[in-house]
Write a protein that holds these residues in place. Structure first.
Motif, mmCIF file in Angstrom:
data_model
loop_
_atom_site.group_PDB
_atom_site.id
_atom_site.type_symbol
_atom_site.label_atom_id
_atom_site.label_comp_id
_atom_site.label_asym_id
_atom_site.label_seq_id
_atom_site.Cartn_x
_atom_site.Cartn_y
_atom_site.Cartn_z
ATOM 1 N N UNK A 246 0.963 -1.027 -0.021
ATOM 2 C CA UNK A 246 -0.141 -0.130 -0.148
ATOM 3 C C UNK A 246 0.828 1.140 -0.077
ATOM 4 N N UNK A 247 1.942 1.117 0.869
ATOM 5 C CA UNK A 247 2.705 2.402 0.854
ATOM 6 C C UNK A 247 3.613 2.493 -0.475
ATOM 7 N N UNK A 248 4.018 1.490 -1.220
ATOM 8 C CA UNK A 248 4.452 1.733 -2.562
ATOM 9 C C UNK A 248 3.397 2.164 -3.372
ATOM 10 N N UNK A 249 2.210 1.793 -3.413
ATOM 11 C CA UNK A 249 1.112 2.276 -4.223
ATOM 12 C C UNK A 249 1.197 4.018 -4.093
ATOM 13 N N UNK A 250 1.168 4.286 -3.051
ATOM 14 C CA UNK A 250 0.992 5.778 -2.444
ATOM 15 C C UNK A 250 2.452 6.637 -3.048
ATOM 16 N N UNK A 251 3.379 5.757 -2.909
ATOM 17 C CA UNK A 251 5.018 6.534 -3.291
ATOM 18 C C UNK A 251 4.638 6.469 -4.751
ATOM 19 N N UNK A 252 4.222 5.781 -5.477
ATOM 20 C CA UNK A 252 4.496 5.616 -7.021
ATOM 21 C C UNK A 252 3.754 7.069 -7.478
ATOM 22 N N UNK A 253 2.543 7.450 -6.533
ATOM 23 C CA UNK A 253 1.945 8.572 -7.138
ATOM 24 C C UNK A 253 2.645 10.126 -6.518
ATOM 25 N N UNK A 254 3.560 9.788 -5.692
ATOM 26 C CA UNK A 254 4.247 11.160 -5.140
ATOM 27 C C UNK A 254 4.914 12.157 -6.412
ATOM 28 N N UNK A 255 4.874 13.005 -6.107
ATOM 29 C CA UNK A 255 5.598 14.056 -6.943
ATOM 30 C C UNK A 255 6.891 14.610 -6.830
ATOM 31 N N UNK A 256 7.261 13.979 -5.589
ATOM 32 C CA UNK A 256 8.924 14.301 -5.394
ATOM 33 C C UNK A 256 9.573 12.969 -4.788
ATOM 34 N N UNK A 257 10.913 12.918 -4.694
ATOM 35 C CA UNK A 257 11.319 11.727 -4.415
ATOM 36 C C UNK A 257 11.384 11.738 -2.890
ATOM 37 N N UNK A 258 10.851 10.590 -2.302
ATOM 38 C CA UNK A 258 10.644 10.194 -0.950
ATOM 39 C C UNK A 258 11.405 9.035 -0.331
#
Length: 308
Positions: A246-258
């Protein structure tokens, strides 16, 4: 066609707001308020206030969502959790039996009622599995399940016991895992937090649904023809998802590198490595099927937090 008079307890909560919106759009339902003589929502733990509210509104259907819903909150104040989740449910049932014995009570229980049964399998768990709650919240829900099941089977009151598994969507509080992750991503994108997302244990597998799919089953249970008679139904997909995914799914939508960092204060071992429910019974009785893909749900939660 005469509409059914529907009362919703907990109508101002995360799920309650979504159900209220859906009920307003449904011509088969007419919303009536759960209020006392002062116009305020009564404390569900106050038996007399609940009795007066039911006597005044005379509903045909009651969807009971009011609860101490966060397990940590229930653990912190067990007396209040029992007063609300268990005793409050009985107050509602008793008032209906007194004033509206022909009504139906649809109860929002919880998958937490199964507790240790998840570790015994086989998974996904069916409704016939033993109720072995592992925390205060689960115990209060299991106890109310048992009480309402007995009332339904005896014919004293038509009851439907729904056991929702993990569900999320826009508007859910950040006390829960998906909006907690998404809130951090939104804050990082806004420059309000360094680009490091703090997490706890990511290894648990949980059965996640979109809140819209949960609401669809609640509405179906309210409108179903014939008596339900105390039967229990899982609100689940049968397909558990790893929290880390679930976290990876959210990070794939992030607009910056996290980057991701484990926070010891958030980390706890998994007493239940996998929790999943078999939805077949709800499918057969109500024709219900989850419709919304989890990645669409994740994007919706993140977009809502970005806009807030």
């Amino acid at each position: 066609m005469t509409s059914l008079r529907l009362m919703i307890t907990g109508a101002n909560g995360f799920v309650g707001r979504k159900v209220t919106e859906a009920a307003r759009r449904n011509p088969a339902l007419e919303l009536v308020e759960f209020i006392d003589e002062t116009g305020a929502s009564p404390d569900i733990a106050d038996a007399d206030a609940v009795d007066r509210a039911i006597a005044a509104a005379r509903p045909d259907r009651v969807l009971h969502l009011a609860a101490i819903a966060a397990p940590r909150q229930a653990q912190a104040d067990a007396s209040r959790a029992w007063a609300v989740n268990f005793s409050g449910t009985l107050h509602l049932a008793q008032a209906l039996m007194k004033h509206r014995p022909e009504a139906r009570l649809v109860w929002s229980g919880s998958s937490e009622a199964y507790g240790a049964s998840f570790n015994r399998g086989p998974l996904p768990l069916a409704e016939t599995a033993a109720l072995e709650p592992a925390n205060v919240y689960g115990a209060t829900k299991a106890a109310a399940d048992i009480a309402l099941g007995q009332l339904g089977r005896s014919g004293a009151l038509d009851t439907a016991i729904l056991r929702p598994f993990n569900h999320t969507g826009p508007g859910q509080a950040a006390d829960y895992v998906v909006p907690a992750f998404a809130a951090q991503i939104a804050a990082i994108e806004n420059g309000e937090q360094e680009p490091v997302l703090k997490v706890g244990n990511l290894d648990a597998l949980r059965d996640f649904l979109d809140v819209v799919d949960v609401v669809a089953l609640y509405i179906a249970a309210l409108l179903a023809e014939g008596r339900i008679g105390g039967e229990a139904y899982n609100v689940a997909t049968g397909k558990p998802v790893r929290i880390g995914d679930l976290l990876e799914g959210l990070l794939s939508e992030a607009r910056v590198k996290i980057s991701v960092e484990t926070d010891p204060a958030r980390y706890a071992p998994n007493a239940v490595p996998v929790a999943s429910g078999n939805p077949e019974k709800a499918r057969e009785r109500f024709g219900w099927e989850p419709q919304i893909a989890i990645n669409d749900t994740l994007k919706g939660v993140l977009d809502a937090l970005r806009a807030s």
